[in-house]
Enzyme design. Structure first.
Site, PDB file in Angstrom:
ATOM      1  N   LYS A 293     -17.933  21.802  15.860  1.00  9.59           N
ATOM      2  CA  LYS A 293     -17.336  20.637  16.527  1.00  9.59           C
ATOM      3  C   LYS A 293     -16.291  21.085  17.560  1.00  9.59           C
ATOM      4  O   LYS A 293     -16.202  20.515  18.654  1.00  9.59           O
ATOM      5  CB  LYS A 293     -16.690  19.702  15.500  1.00  9.59           C
ATOM      6  CG  LYS A 293     -17.645  19.032  14.535  1.00  9.59           C
ATOM      7  CD  LYS A 293     -18.618  18.062  15.185  1.00  9.59           C
ATOM      8  CE  LYS A 293     -17.946  16.818  15.721  1.00  9.59           C
ATOM      9  NZ  LYS A 293     -18.961  15.862  16.283  1.00  9.59           N
TER      10      LYS A 293
ATOM     11  N   THR B 257     -13.511  15.475  15.524  1.00 16.11           N
ATOM     12  CA  THR B 257     -12.903  15.337  14.190  1.00 16.11           C
ATOM     13  C   THR B 257     -11.556  16.043  14.124  1.00 16.11           C
ATOM     14  O   THR B 257     -11.321  17.014  14.872  1.00 16.11           O
ATOM     15  CB  THR B 257     -13.857  15.945  13.136  1.00 16.11           C
ATOM     16  OG1 THR B 257     -13.141  16.158  11.929  1.00 16.11           O
ATOM     17  CG2 THR B 257     -14.424  17.296  13.569  1.00 16.11           C
ATOM     18  N   ASP B 258     -10.707  15.588  13.206  1.00 17.68           N
ATOM     19  CA  ASP B 258      -9.419  16.280  13.015  1.00 17.68           C
ATOM     20  C   ASP B 258      -9.621  17.688  12.445  1.00 17.68           C
ATOM     21  O   ASP B 258      -8.708  18.509  12.475  1.00 17.68           O
ATOM     22  CB  ASP B 258      -8.478  15.460  12.109  1.00 17.68           C
ATOM     23  CG  ASP B 258      -9.034  15.184  10.719  1.00 17.68           C
ATOM     24  OD1 ASP B 258     -10.191  15.559  10.430  1.00 17.68           O
ATOM     25  OD2 ASP B 258      -8.298  14.574   9.905  1.00 17.68           O
ATOM     26  N   GLU B 259     -10.837  17.954  11.921  1.00 19.33           N
ATOM     27  CA  GLU B 259     -11.071  19.264  11.297  1.00 19.33           C
ATOM     28  C   GLU B 259     -11.026  20.409  12.309  1.00 19.33           C
ATOM     29  O   GLU B 259     -10.922  21.571  11.920  1.00 19.33           O
ATOM     30  CB  GLU B 259     -12.399  19.254  10.531  1.00 19.33           C
ATOM     31  CG  GLU B 259     -12.384  18.206   9.438  1.00 19.33           C
ATOM     32  CD  GLU B 259     -13.520  18.311   8.429  1.00 19.33           C
ATOM     33  OE1 GLU B 259     -13.999  19.423   8.193  1.00 19.33           O
ATOM     34  OE2 GLU B 259     -13.897  17.267   7.883  1.00 19.33           O
TER      35      GLU B 259
ATOM     36  N   TYR C 105     -19.002  23.959  10.139  1.00 22.07           N
ATOM     37  CA  TYR C 105     -19.024  22.593  10.689  1.00 22.07           C
ATOM     38  C   TYR C 105     -17.903  22.397  11.704  1.00 22.07           C
ATOM     39  O   TYR C 105     -18.149  22.029  12.859  1.00 22.07           O
ATOM     40  CB  TYR C 105     -18.894  21.557   9.555  1.00 22.07           C
ATOM     41  CG  TYR C 105     -18.483  20.178  10.049  1.00 22.07           C
ATOM     42  CD1 TYR C 105     -19.352  19.405  10.826  1.00 22.07           C
ATOM     43  CD2 TYR C 105     -17.213  19.649   9.768  1.00 22.07           C
ATOM     44  CE1 TYR C 105     -18.965  18.154  11.298  1.00 22.07           C
ATOM     45  CE2 TYR C 105     -16.827  18.401  10.229  1.00 22.07           C
ATOM     46  CZ  TYR C 105     -17.706  17.655  10.998  1.00 22.07           C
ATOM     47  OH  TYR C 105     -17.329  16.422  11.469  1.00 22.07           O
TER      48      TYR C 105
HETATM   49  P1  NAD Z   1     -23.686  11.128   9.568  1.00 21.09           P
HETATM   50  O1  NAD Z   1     -24.114  12.458   9.027  1.00 21.09           O
HETATM   51  O2  NAD Z   1     -23.593   9.963   8.639  1.00 21.09           O
HETATM   52  O3  NAD Z   1     -24.667  10.703  10.761  1.00 21.09           O
HETATM   53  C1  NAD Z   1     -25.116  11.599  11.721  1.00 21.09           C
HETATM   54  C2  NAD Z   1     -26.281  10.959  12.458  1.00 21.09           C
HETATM   55  O4  NAD Z   1     -26.700  11.862  13.493  1.00 21.09           O
HETATM   56  C3  NAD Z   1     -27.498  10.711  11.564  1.00 21.09           C
HETATM   57  O5  NAD Z   1     -28.020   9.417  11.797  1.00 21.09           O
HETATM   58  C4  NAD Z   1     -28.504  11.783  12.016  1.00 21.09           C
HETATM   59  O6  NAD Z   1     -29.855  11.383  11.858  1.00 21.09           O
HETATM   60  C5  NAD Z   1     -28.114  11.948  13.478  1.00 21.09           C
HETATM   61  N1  NAD Z   1     -28.502  13.263  14.009  1.00 21.09           N
HETATM   62  C6  NAD Z   1     -28.292  14.478  13.448  1.00 21.09           C
HETATM   63  N2  NAD Z   1     -28.814  15.442  14.223  1.00 21.09           N
HETATM   64  C7  NAD Z   1     -29.349  14.825  15.312  1.00 21.09           C
HETATM   65  C8  NAD Z   1     -30.013  15.278  16.479  1.00 21.09           C
HETATM   66  N3  NAD Z   1     -30.240  16.587  16.686  1.00 21.09           N
HETATM   67  N4  NAD Z   1     -30.411  14.374  17.399  1.00 21.09           N
HETATM   68  C9  NAD Z   1     -30.199  13.052  17.194  1.00 21.09           C
HETATM   69  N5  NAD Z   1     -29.591  12.562  16.103  1.00 21.09           N
HETATM   70  C10 NAD Z   1     -29.155  13.438  15.169  1.00 21.09           C
HETATM   71  O7  NAD Z   1     -22.298  11.415  10.281  1.00 21.09           O
HETATM   72  P2  NAD Z   1     -21.019  10.467  10.444  1.00 21.09           P
HETATM   73  O8  NAD Z   1     -20.145  10.647   9.256  1.00 21.09           O
HETATM   74  O9  NAD Z   1     -21.442   9.115  10.868  1.00 21.09           O
HETATM   75  O10 NAD Z   1     -20.294  11.197  11.658  1.00 21.09           O
HETATM   76  C11 NAD Z   1     -20.581  10.841  13.008  1.00 21.09           C
HETATM   77  C12 NAD Z   1     -19.721  11.671  13.932  1.00 21.09           C
HETATM   78  O11 NAD Z   1     -18.337  11.484  13.629  1.00 21.09           O
HETATM   79  C13 NAD Z   1     -19.976  13.170  13.799  1.00 21.09           C
HETATM   80  O12 NAD Z   1     -19.951  13.735  15.091  1.00 21.09           O
HETATM   81  C14 NAD Z   1     -18.810  13.680  12.970  1.00 21.09           C
HETATM   82  O13 NAD Z   1     -18.503  15.008  13.307  1.00 21.09           O
HETATM   83  C15 NAD Z   1     -17.706  12.718  13.400  1.00 21.09           C
HETATM   84  N6  NAD Z   1     -16.646  12.457  12.412  1.00 21.09           N
HETATM   85  C16 NAD Z   1     -16.953  12.036  11.152  1.00 21.09           C
HETATM   86  C17 NAD Z   1     -15.922  11.728  10.257  1.00 21.09           C
HETATM   87  C18 NAD Z   1     -16.224  11.225   8.873  1.00 21.09           C
HETATM   88  O14 NAD Z   1     -15.290  11.027   8.091  1.00 21.09           O
HETATM   89  N7  NAD Z   1     -17.467  10.928   8.514  1.00 21.09           N
HETATM   90  C19 NAD Z   1     -14.590  11.869  10.658  1.00 21.09           C
HETATM   91  C20 NAD Z   1     -14.320  12.304  11.970  1.00 21.09           C
HETATM   92  C21 NAD Z   1     -15.344  12.588  12.832  1.00 21.09           C
HETATM   93  P1  TYD Z   2     -15.911  15.264   2.242  1.00 22.77           P
HETATM   94  O1  TYD Z   2     -16.171  13.817   1.962  1.00 22.77           O
HETATM   95  O2  TYD Z   2     -17.037  16.229   2.170  1.00 22.77           O
HETATM   96  O3  TYD Z   2     -15.181  15.320   3.655  1.00 22.77           O
HETATM   97  P2  TYD Z   2     -14.433  16.566   4.397  1.00 22.77           P
HETATM   98  O4  TYD Z   2     -14.709  17.819   3.669  1.00 22.77           O
HETATM   99  O5  TYD Z   2     -15.079  16.543   5.745  1.00 22.77           O
HETATM  100  O6  TYD Z   2     -12.995  16.194   4.416  1.00 22.77           O
HETATM  101  O7  TYD Z   2     -14.805  15.774   1.229  1.00 22.77           O
HETATM  102  C1  TYD Z   2     -13.522  15.151   1.172  1.00 22.77           C
HETATM  103  C2  TYD Z   2     -12.687  15.943   0.179  1.00 22.77           C
HETATM  104  O8  TYD Z   2     -13.253  15.772  -1.128  1.00 22.77           O
HETATM  105  C3  TYD Z   2     -12.703  17.435   0.432  1.00 22.77           C
HETATM  106  O9  TYD Z   2     -11.406  17.952   0.130  1.00 22.77           O
HETATM  107  C4  TYD Z   2     -13.714  17.990  -0.553  1.00 22.77           C
HETATM  108  C5  TYD Z   2     -13.604  17.028  -1.710  1.00 22.77           C
HETATM  109  N1  TYD Z   2     -14.842  16.806  -2.490  1.00 22.77           N
HETATM  110  C6  TYD Z   2     -14.820  16.938  -3.895  1.00 22.77           C
HETATM  111  O10 TYD Z   2     -13.789  17.247  -4.511  1.00 22.77           O
HETATM  112  N2  TYD Z   2     -15.972  16.694  -4.585  1.00 22.77           N
HETATM  113  C7  TYD Z   2     -17.144  16.357  -3.953  1.00 22.77           C
HETATM  114  O11 TYD Z   2     -18.175  16.175  -4.632  1.00 22.77           O
HETATM  115  C8  TYD Z   2     -17.134  16.207  -2.523  1.00 22.77           C
HETATM  116  C9  TYD Z   2     -18.382  15.820  -1.786  1.00 22.77           C
HETATM  117  C10 TYD Z   2     -15.953  16.430  -1.846  1.00 22.77           C
END
Ligand code: NAD
Ligand code: TYD
Length: 345
Positions: free
Chosen positions: A157, A125-127, A153
């Site tokens: 990562k 992630t970019d985080e 978190y």
């Molecule tokens: P999500 O929370 O929707 O899904 C995570 C999945 O992982 C779930 O299906 C969960 O059951 C499974 N999981 C959790 N712990 C597990 C374990 N111990 N063994 C097997 N499976 C397990 O997450 P997402 O938003 O789809 O993110 C997926 C990946 O992308 C993550 O690694 C996250 O860090 C990365 N990512 C997410 C975003 C975003 O905007 N959502 C952006 C950049 C990177």
């Molecule tokens: P989020 O979707 O949790 O992603 P991330 O923190 O990984 O970027 O949150 C996106 C942005 O929205 C973040 O700045 C926090 C804000 N946020 C709110 O203002 N209200 C909310 O209820 C949530 C879930 C997030």
């Protein structure tokens, strides 16, 4: 080609599974997912109909099970999406983040070393880069930006990323890493900003904006993330990191107002609540490397992607209403026993 997709019952992993099954009808995809609160088996219902897809309920930290699965399936590529992914939850209780995001990554890579692999790809992630100041719009995260995390978190990562790169250097494991900005689209769990605001607005419930809502995120439609991963696992360099983002920075408050407008709901639903601890101000990706090396460009403009996403939530009420009611956990028990029985027949 056999690809393991860990965390494939979650948001991005499931979108990736559908993307790959459609684009590569000859590939076998094996989803390995623990089905935590964030994983939803009903998301994969359509994939289950495809003979080239297999779902395995397993924890990536469970070494014996993971090794047995590698021995049985002999994957060519592993794409690791499995993670605890919600910043707010990591602030409340970091431990499971360390377990899944770091130890789980190590177990998967140990299995790759033991059984051999063409590519291990880590979804990061970019985080991991921390945040940028609001008053410096000229600054972006590049692959050379130092890791500088804010939350448990993002720290978990970043730790995993370091471990991945160490397995490359120490053991020569053929790894790659992608660091993507915030995704949005179908199957996004309704605890994250965009889906939470959509479902709350549909229920005329308050829309809780943290702080003043001025924090900036760089939003990418999930399918564009999937196409980037597809390019990296096929053509990306071994040992390389690729930033993925679409130059689409938006303030949280503007997104929430846009959702109100699209759903014809009043902005009076917006409430300003206590800020997140350690809240990152701005994320912004420089995707030059993946564009120049692999020709990747995002296809979906935010104006179109957000409309598609809202429409998806309108058309798929059952999916998120089941999640909100907690009923999906029971649903899983039912579904999974059926799947299990089917596999045993
Ligand atoms: P999500 O929370 O929707 O899904 C995570 C999945 O992982 C779930 O299906 C969960 O059951 C499974 N999981 C959790 N712990 C597990 C374990 N111990 N063994 C097997 N499976 C397990 O997450 P997402 O938003 O789809 O993110 C997926 C990946 O992308 C993550 O690694 C996250 O860090 C990365 N990512 C997410 C975003 C975003 O905007 N959502 C952006 C950049 C990177
Ligand atoms: P989020 O979707 O949790 O992603 P991330 O923190 O990984 O970027 O949150 C996106 C942005 O929205 C973040 O700045 C926090 C804000 N946020 C709110 O203002 N209200 C909310 O209820 C949530 C879930 C997030």
């Amino acid at each position: 080609m056999i690809i393991f997709v860990t965390g494939g019952a979650g948001f991005i992993g499931s979108n990736f599974i559908y993307y790959m099954l459609k684009k590569y009808p000859d590939y076998r995809l094996v989803c390995v997912d623990k089905l935590t609160y964030a994983g939803n088996i009903s998301t994969l219902q359509k994939a289950m109909e495809n003979a080239n897809f297999r779902f395995v309920k397993a924890d990536i930290c469970d070494r014996d099970t993971i090794y047995a699965l590698f021995e049985e399936e002999k994957p060519d590529i592993v794409v690791n999406f499995a993670a605890e992914s919600h910043v707010d939850r990591s602030i409340e209780d970091p431990e499971v983040f360390l377990q899944t995001n770091i130890i789980g990554t190590a177990v998967l890579m140990d299995a790759c070393r033991k059984y051999g692999i063409k590519r291990y790809h880590q979804i990061s992630t970019d985080e991991v880069y921390g945040d940028l100041p609001l008053d410096r719009p000229d600054l972006f995260f590049t692959e050379m930006t130092p890791l500088h995390t804010s939350s448990p978190y993002s720290s978990s990562k970043a730790s995993a990323d370091l471990l991945v790169l160490s397995y490359y250097r120490t053991y020569g494991l053929p790894v790659s890493i992608s660091r993507c900005s915030n995704n949005y689209g179908p199957y996004h769990f309704p605890e994250k900003l965009i889906p939470l605001m959509i479902v709350n607005a549909l229920h005329d419930k308050p829309l809780p904006v943290y702080g003043e809502g001025l924090n900036v995120r760089d939003w990418l439609y999930v399918e564009d993330h999937c196409s980037a991963i597809d390019m990296i696992i096929h053509n990306g360099g071994v040992g390389e990191v690729y930033n993925v983002g679409g130059h689409n920075e938006m303030k949280n408050i503007d997104i929430v107002k846009l959702i109100c407008k699209e759903l014809d709901k009043p902005e009076s639903l917006i409430i300003y609540v206590a800020d997140r601890k350690g809240h990152d101000m701005r994320y912004a990706i420089d995707p030059t490397k993946i564009h120049k090396e692999l020709g990747w460009l995002p296809k979906t403009k935010f104006a179109d992607g957000i409309k598609k996403t809202i429409q998806w939530y309108l058309n798929n009420r059952e999916w998120w209403e089941t999640i909100l009611s907690g009923e999906y956990q029971n649903y899983y028990e039912k579904m999974y026993s059926q799947i299990h029985n089917r596999q045993c027949e």
